[in-house]
Design a protein around this motif. Structure first.
Motif, short mmCIF file in Angstrom:
data_model
loop_
_atom_site.label_atom_id
_atom_site.label_comp_id
_atom_site.label_asym_id
_atom_site.label_seq_id
_atom_site.Cartn_x
_atom_site.Cartn_y
_atom_site.Cartn_z
N MET A 1 0.82 -1.19 0.00
CA MET A 1 0.00 0.00 0.00
C MET A 1 0.86 1.26 0.00
SD MET A 1 -3.24 0.31 -0.04
CE MET A 1 -4.62 1.27 0.41
N ARG A 2 2.03 1.18 0.61
CA ARG A 2 2.92 2.35 0.62
C ARG A 2 3.38 2.70 -0.78
NH1 ARG A 2 7.06 1.82 5.67
NH2 ARG A 2 5.49 2.06 7.28
N SER A 103 -2.19 6.91 6.47
CA SER A 103 -2.97 5.81 7.04
C SER A 103 -2.15 4.53 7.20
CB SER A 103 -4.20 5.54 6.19
OG SER A 103 -3.81 5.08 4.91
N ASN A 104 -1.03 4.41 6.50
CA ASN A 104 -0.19 3.22 6.58
C ASN A 104 1.09 3.45 7.38
OD1 ASN A 104 -1.81 1.46 5.09
ND2 ASN A 104 -1.09 2.37 3.20
#
Length: 107
Positions: A1-2, A103-104
Motif C-alpha cells: 500500500m505504501r 494511514s499506513n
C-alpha cells in the motif's frame, strides 16, 4: 500500500510540474505588445517550484510518512490557491497520496 502512495505522490508532482509548464507556455504565447502574460508566467513558476516540494515529499513517503503527508497537503492547498480550477486533478492525487501514506504509517 505504501508503494501506491509513493506512485501517487510522484504522479502528483509530475502533474504539478506539467500544469506549471503549460501555464508558462500560455503566458509566453499570450503576451502581446499591449498586454503581457506575466501573471501566467509567475503562476507557472510557482507551480514548478511546488512540484519540487511535492517530489521531495514523495521521496519521504517510505521513510517519514507523517512529514511527507504535510508536504503533499501543503502543495495541494497552495497549488489550489495559485492555479484555481486547473490544479484540481493534481491536488486530488496529492491528497490521495498523503492519505494513503498517513494511514499506513507505523506507530
Amino acid at each position: 500500500m505504501r508503494e501506491i502512495g509513493r506512485v501517487a505522490g510522484i504522479l502528483g508532482a509530475a502533474l504539478t510540474f506539467f500544469v506549471g509548464a503549460i501555464s508558462i507556455v500560455l503566458g509566453v504565447e499570450s503576451s502581446s505588445p499591449d498586454q503581457s502574460g506575466g501573471s501566467l508566467i509567475v503562476r507557472g513558476a510557482i507551480l514548478i517550484g511546488l512540484s519540487a516540494v511535492a517530489g521531495f515529499g514523495a521521496s519521504l513517503l517510505t521513510r517519514r510518512p507523517q512529514q511527507a503527508a504535510v508536504y503533499l497537503i501543503g502543495v495541494a492547498i497552495l497549488g489550489s490557491i495559485v492555479a484555481f480550477r486547473s490544479f484540481w486533478i493534481a491536488a486530488v492525487v496529492l491528497l490521495v497520496a498523503a492519505f494513503v501514506s498517513y494511514s499506513n504509517r507505523k506507530s
